[in-house]
Design an enzyme around this catalytic site. Structure first.
Site, PDB file in Angstrom:
ATOM      1  N   HIS A   1       2.116   3.043  -3.287  1.00 60.60           N
ATOM      2  CA  HIS A   1       1.191   3.773  -4.162  1.00 60.60           C
ATOM      3  C   HIS A   1       1.561   5.247  -4.289  1.00 60.60           C
ATOM      4  O   HIS A   1       1.502   5.825  -5.366  1.00 60.60           O
ATOM      5  CB  HIS A   1      -0.242   3.691  -3.616  1.00 60.60           C
ATOM      6  CG  HIS A   1      -1.036   2.565  -4.180  1.00 60.60           C
ATOM      7  ND1 HIS A   1      -1.383   2.471  -5.491  1.00 60.60           N
ATOM      8  CD2 HIS A   1      -1.563   1.470  -3.574  1.00 60.60           C
ATOM      9  CE1 HIS A   1      -2.090   1.369  -5.696  1.00 60.60           C
ATOM     10  NE2 HIS A   1      -2.208   0.741  -4.547  1.00 60.60           N
TER      11      HIS A   1
ATOM     12  N   GLU B   1      -9.984   2.572   3.869  1.00 61.09           N
ATOM     13  CA  GLU B   1     -10.307   2.109   2.510  1.00 61.09           C
ATOM     14  C   GLU B   1     -10.209   0.585   2.442  1.00 61.09           C
ATOM     15  O   GLU B   1     -11.121  -0.094   1.972  1.00 61.09           O
ATOM     16  CB  GLU B   1      -9.342   2.757   1.521  1.00 61.09           C
ATOM     17  CG  GLU B   1      -9.544   2.317   0.084  1.00 61.09           C
ATOM     18  CD  GLU B   1      -8.458   2.854  -0.831  1.00 61.09           C
ATOM     19  OE1 GLU B   1      -8.666   2.832  -2.055  1.00 61.09           O
ATOM     20  OE2 GLU B   1      -7.389   3.273  -0.332  1.00 61.09           O
ATOM     21  N   HIS B   2      -9.079   0.046   2.883  1.00 62.52           N
ATOM     22  CA  HIS B   2      -8.864  -1.401   2.919  1.00 62.52           C
ATOM     23  C   HIS B   2      -8.595  -1.832   4.358  1.00 62.52           C
ATOM     24  O   HIS B   2      -7.745  -1.242   5.028  1.00 62.52           O
ATOM     25  CB  HIS B   2      -7.647  -1.797   2.069  1.00 62.52           C
ATOM     26  CG  HIS B   2      -7.685  -1.292   0.666  1.00 62.52           C
ATOM     27  ND1 HIS B   2      -6.919  -0.220   0.241  1.00 62.52           N
ATOM     28  CD2 HIS B   2      -8.392  -1.702  -0.403  1.00 62.52           C
ATOM     29  CE1 HIS B   2      -7.151  -0.005  -1.049  1.00 62.52           C
ATOM     30  NE2 HIS B   2      -8.038  -0.889  -1.464  1.00 62.52           N
TER      31      HIS B   2
ATOM     32  N   ASP C   1      -7.018  -5.634  -5.357  1.00 59.77           N
ATOM     33  CA  ASP C   1      -6.697  -4.577  -6.317  1.00 59.77           C
ATOM     34  C   ASP C   1      -6.870  -5.051  -7.754  1.00 59.77           C
ATOM     35  O   ASP C   1      -7.171  -4.243  -8.637  1.00 59.77           O
ATOM     36  CB  ASP C   1      -5.243  -4.122  -6.133  1.00 59.77           C
ATOM     37  CG  ASP C   1      -5.087  -3.088  -5.032  1.00 59.77           C
ATOM     38  OD1 ASP C   1      -6.107  -2.545  -4.580  1.00 59.77           O
ATOM     39  OD2 ASP C   1      -3.939  -2.827  -4.635  1.00 59.77           O
TER      40      ASP C   1
ATOM     41  N   HIS D   1     -50.367  24.797  -3.171  1.00 58.65           N
ATOM     42  CA  HIS D   1     -50.312  23.341  -3.073  1.00 58.65           C
ATOM     43  C   HIS D   1     -51.692  22.792  -2.711  1.00 58.65           C
ATOM     44  O   HIS D   1     -52.167  21.825  -3.315  1.00 58.65           O
ATOM     45  CB  HIS D   1     -49.314  22.915  -1.984  1.00 58.65           C
ATOM     46  CG  HIS D   1     -47.873  22.954  -2.403  1.00 58.65           C
ATOM     47  ND1 HIS D   1     -47.241  24.104  -2.781  1.00 58.65           N
ATOM     48  CD2 HIS D   1     -46.946  21.952  -2.495  1.00 58.65           C
ATOM     49  CE1 HIS D   1     -45.979  23.832  -3.084  1.00 58.65           C
ATOM     50  NE2 HIS D   1     -45.778  22.531  -2.915  1.00 58.65           N
TER      51      HIS D   1
ATOM     52  N   GLN E   1       0.827  -1.204   0.000  1.00 59.80           N
ATOM     53  CA  GLN E   1       0.000   0.000   0.000  1.00 59.80           C
ATOM     54  C   GLN E   1       0.861   1.253   0.000  1.00 59.80           C
ATOM     55  O   GLN E   1       0.553   2.238  -0.675  1.00 59.80           O
ATOM     56  CB  GLN E   1      -0.920  -0.001   1.222  1.00 59.80           C
ATOM     57  CG  GLN E   1      -2.167   0.832   1.066  1.00 59.80           C
ATOM     58  CD  GLN E   1      -3.057   0.303  -0.053  1.00 59.80           C
ATOM     59  OE1 GLN E   1      -3.102  -0.887  -0.318  1.00 59.80           O
ATOM     60  NE2 GLN E   1      -3.755   1.191  -0.726  1.00 59.80           N
TER      61      GLN E   1
END
Length: 445
Positions: A257, A324-325, A358, A417, A254
């Site tokens: 990245h 996220e993960h 992934d 209305h 990770q």
């Protein structure tokens, strides 16, 4: 993201003629492409990506797509095809809403129409790593949903070419239109369209850098977006049964990245924590012998290890952070998965390494980051569907519900209305009203 957006943009005076923040620079590019169209897009592509393209070069042609597929290593092409099949199978198994309606005993018709978006823009990063996997993760669920057209935008290399793996993935995913454009200028082209070249899309999905994310935030409302994903992140909850070498490898996967990616270990085992730290040092030396790589910088800035009292506390922390993960590298992950407050994707057990998700496990890897999993979810078929409510009244249903609607409207002070319903009640319902000429007779539009 707001902090980064307000920081002074390096090189702004050269690019824009005056100092600007990142957000101001993005707004300038968006306005430029919106007003200037293709020439402005080409100018920014030349300035920011170093690719001198002509208007005729904007789209990747079918011959180039096919040639790219032939240039890609056959083993990689087979892997791309397998990934596409797995992603498609997962999304076809996904429960999604369908059109429906019902009629009650008084003739009230209620239901929903569910239909796919007509045109979607998919941003595919092509800078530090050409993420052809993200193309699959965006295009395949869109195709399963029935989207009419998927337009991919990806930055060209300096010679104007697009990485062959991206084009091969596009061909496998059934994408016919690939625009050679990246950054905020690509988001502008997708959102506002290019006269005679590209119709505006209805939604933009896909990950990108800070400038892409800021641009998506700016055009939201003009088009829909999937979210505002930031730098990638993984949180590993591990117990004493975890293999420290495997945990360290997943954290590094990770971290590589982005320098702003985060990799966090949460455990109740001090022995494991120390073993993972030692494994990280060894693996990082092999991965980055020069000592200046992306993964090292990421770990120095955002790498963390938390030692908790017990596994229950570790899982509770994971849910609060809503990563996220999330990897549950524990002996019995099913015991704990139901206690996770929120996460974009949850990986169960020691063998479930995050990089498998992934690429080809099947679930989408375009996921919420920075705690957004508390209130949002990853890309899915439903991302590409819109729903319209259906409401139809019979005379009987109008007489039943109308008086209550009139009272509620007047209680809110909305007399028009109330009268809109009351006038129908006074006429005795649709059957008693003067509705004008019937279709096909005089007065037909």
């Amino acid at each position: 993201m707001d902090v980064l957006a307000r920081q002074e943009l390096p090189g702004a005076e050269t690019l824009f003629g005056r100092p600007l923040t990142a957000l101001e620079g993005v707004r300038e590019i968006l306005a430029s492409v919106r007003e200037g169209g293709v020439p402005a897009l080409l100018r920014w592509t030349r300035t920011l990506d170093g690719a001198a393209l002509g208007a005729e070069d904007l789209w990747v042609g079918p011959e180039e797509m096919e040639a790219a597929r032939e240039r890609v290593d056959p083993a990689l092409l087979a892997s791309i095809r397998r990934a596409r099949e797995r992603i498609e199978a997962f999304h076809r198994a996904e429960p999604v809403p369908h059109a429906w309606h019902r009629v009650d005993s008084d003739g009230l018709v209620l239901g929903q129409e569910v239909r796919p978006l007509r045109r979607v823009g998919l941003y595919v990063p092509g800078g530090r790593a050409p993420l052809f996997s993200s193309l699959l993760m965006g295009a395949v669920p869109a195709r399963v949903a029935g989207v009419g057209e998927v337009v991919v935008a990806t930055p060209p290399r300096r010679d104007g070419s697009v990485p062959p793996a991206i084009l091969a993935a596009a061909a496998e995913a059934g994408v016919a239109r690939v625009l050679r454009a990246g950054g905020a200028q690509a988001v502008a082209a997708l959102a506002y369209g290019l006269e005679g070249v590209l119709e505006p899309v209805e939604k933009i999905v896909g990950p990108g850098n800070l400038f892409v994310t800021l641009a998506k935030r700016e055009v939201f409302g003009q088009v829909g977006i999937d979210g505002l994903p930031g730098p990638s992140e993984v949180l590993v909850v591990a117990d004493a049964t975890a293999n420290p070498e495997w945990v360290a490898a997943d954290l590094l996967a990770q971290a590589e990245h982005d320098p702003d990616a985060s990799a966090v270990l949460v455990t109740a085992s001090e022995g494991l924590l120390q073993a993972v730290e030692a494994a990280l040092a060894r693996q990082l030396q092999r991965l980055d012998p020069q000592g200046d790589g992306v993964a090292r910088r990421s770990l120095e800035r955002w790498g963390k290890a938390l030692l908790c009292r017990d596994l229950a506390e570790a899982v509770a922390w994971a849910g609060r952070l809503a990563p996220e993960h999330l990897e549950l590298a524990v002996e019995d992950p099913w015991r704990w998965v139901g206690r996770v407050g929120a996460a974009g994707a949850i990986f169960l057990g020691h063998a479930a390494s995050e990089p498998l998700g992934d690429y080809l496990a099947g679930p989408d890897h375009i996921l919420p980051t920075n705690g957004a999993a508390r209130f949002s979810s990853g890309l899915s078929v439903e991302t590409f569907l819109i729903r319209s409510s259906l409401i139809g009244y019979s005379d009987e249903a109008l007489r039943r519900d109308g008086p209550a609607a009139v009272r509620m409207a007047r209680a809110e002070g909305l007399e028009a209305h109330a009268r809109a319903v009351e006038i129908r009640l006074e006429a005795g319902g649709p059957g008693g009203a003067d509705e004008g000429p019937a279709p096909g007779k005089e007065g037909e539009a």
